[in-house]
Design an enzyme around this catalytic site. Structure first.
Site, PDB file in Angstrom:
ATOM      1  CE1 TYR A   1      -3.598  -2.547   1.055  1.00 46.36           C
ATOM      2  CE2 TYR A   1      -2.418  -2.851   3.115  1.00 46.36           C
ATOM      3  CZ  TYR A   1      -3.424  -3.219   2.247  1.00 46.36           C
ATOM      4  OH  TYR A   1      -4.247  -4.254   2.585  1.00 46.36           O
TER       5      TYR A   1
ATOM      6  CB  CYS B   1      16.209 -11.394  -4.421  1.00 43.65           C
ATOM      7  SG  CYS B   1      17.467 -12.193  -3.449  1.00 43.65           S
TER       8      CYS B   1
END
Ligand SMILES: *Cc1c(COP(=O)(O)O)cnc(C)c1O
Length: 434
Positions: free
Chosen positions: A331, A358
């Protein structure tokens, strides 16, 4: 207001030094304050005190069994959204009879489970769902209590992923079709019309949208009371919390210092505006707050792995990642991040605060100013009690973090860190690969 503050140089939850918790249980670990949850519950209850009130804590915000038991002890019911959540209520030793079951896609199995455990009501979002609940109730030879969720079409001025009361989203039935939906429900003989529900969104920090929605729906609610003798009106949840100044907002002084037009919504203002609108209806009022009840009652503790100084950019790499707290990645939300040990002799540092996963999305904060902290030192992500652990995943085969509940000077591990064996217990190599 909350119970996270520095005592001397060290950040405490109630009377417990967060460093002591990290030492015992490692990191990343969520730490919750029982006193903060109780305060939030009581403030809400007190400020709508003139009403016949039932708080149904929206447990999707934080469904740890200890948290549920704590709210049940305070007198809360639950707003639940799945069979799994219903089983959590039972496992916490709490009562389903004061709980409501929401969500747009309840399965037959979930409906059966809720009926067998005497759910207070189903919050229904469509006519096909009415038919399904009627069908399952008929098989069990019971009458299913229901309320229909009305979509009041008001703009909650919140993030697009958490607004729910506008006509363009999947939730509820538009006000102009609601009368027909109730008529359809009244014709189904295994249903009992018990109430009416609405919920306009989450992290709402002004009272206007709540007032607008209640005013818009109240005349219809009065009609329902006359026509079907409904007994309650649920106005949903959605009360927002402070993320930006999370630490400072722990004290009453911070709230007093906010100019009236900039002060985030408090339960006092919420109660003062809504009570006079709700009282004349003469109905029981249900509140379904989640974030407000637990959001500022939790922090995520993490340890610094490295301070990587780059050309023009510093990276503070911590051992928590987007799998532990996904809100910033999902968000773009803000969490205040503070050192657990404060040292005024240190310089301030500007850094991107990131996890080890990653993915570039594994970033908690960009260009954040924070006291210089080095390898092995602790930081705390504030306002992480809601939609934190419950949204965590095992991405990168990182086990679910631990959870600890503090109560005064006592604390206990209420969810152990997940082990590799637990994570992979359901997996196997098929015969054709052996
Ligand atoms: C998510 C939800 C809530 C709780 O929302 P908060 O913003 O956490 O208070 C309440 N009611 C319904 C129907 C919900 O979907």
């Amino acid at each position: 207001m909350h119970h996270f503050s520095y005592s001397g140089h060290d950040l405490h939850c109630e009377s417990v030094d967060l460093a002591a918790i990290a030492k015992l249980y490692g990191t990343p670990t969520y730490v919750y304050s029982a006193a903060t949850m109780a305060d939030n519950f009581h403030r809400l209850q007190r400020n709508l005190g003139g009403l016949d009130l039932q708080i149904c804590y929206a447990m999707k915000a934080n469904s740890n069994l200890a948290v549920l038991r704590h709210f049940a002890n305070l007198g809360a019911g639950f707003d639940l959204v799945s069979g799994g959540e219903l089983r959590r209520v039972l496992a916490a030793g709490a009562n389903v009879r004061t709980s409501v079951f929401a969500g747009v896609g309840k399965t037959e199995g979930e409906i059966k489970l809720a009926l067998e455990n005497d759910i207070y009501a189903f919050h229904v979002e469509s006519e096909p769902e009415l038919a399904r609940i009627n069908h399952v109730a008929g098989q069990l030879g019971v009458k299913a209590p229901i309320a229909i969720r009305i979509n009041p079409d008001v703009d909650a001025n919140t993030h697009a992923k958490i607004t729910t009361g506008k006509s363009g989203n999947k939730f509820g039935i538009p006000l102009k079709h609601a009368a027909a939906a109730y008529e359809a429900a009244a014709k189904l003989k295994n249903l009992r019309i018990r109430g009416v529900q609405m919920h306009i969104g989450s992290q709402i920090t002004e009272v206007g949208p709540f007032v607008e929605a209640v005013k818009k729906v109240a005349p219809f609610v009065a009609e329902l009371k006359a026509a079907y003798a409904i007994e309650y009106f649920s106005i949903g949840g959605g009360l927002g919390i402070v993320y930006q100044d999370a630490l400072a907002s722990g004290s009453a002084a911070w709230w007093d210092a906010q100019p009236a037009d900039r002060r985030p919504l408090t339960p006092e203002a919420y109660g003062a505006e809504l009570t006079p609108l709700l009282a004349p209806l003469g109905l029981k009022v249900l509140l379904e707050h989640g974030r407000f009840m637990v959001g500022n009652a939790g922090v995520l503790l993490a340890r610094v792995e490295h301070l990587k100084r780059g050309a023009g950019k510093n990276f503070l790499i911590v051992d928590a990642a987007m799998n532990d707290l996904v809100r910033p990645a999902m968000y773009e939300s803000f969490h205040e991040i503070v050192p657990v040990h404060r040292d005024s002799s240190r310089r301030a540092l500007v850094a991107d605060i990131v996890g080890p996963i990653c993915e570039s999305g594994d970033c908690f904060a960009k260009d954040r100013k924070i006291q210089e902290v080095g390898e092995g030192e602790l930081v705390a992500f504030l306002s992480a009690g809601a939609y934190g652990y419950v949204m965590a995943s095992r991405y990168n085969t990182r086990g679910m973090p631990a959870e600890v509940l503090v109560n005064g000077s006592a604390f206990e591990l209420v969810n152990a860190r997940e082990t590799f064996e637990q994570m992979t217990a359901g997996e196997k190599i098929p015969a054709f690969l052996q």
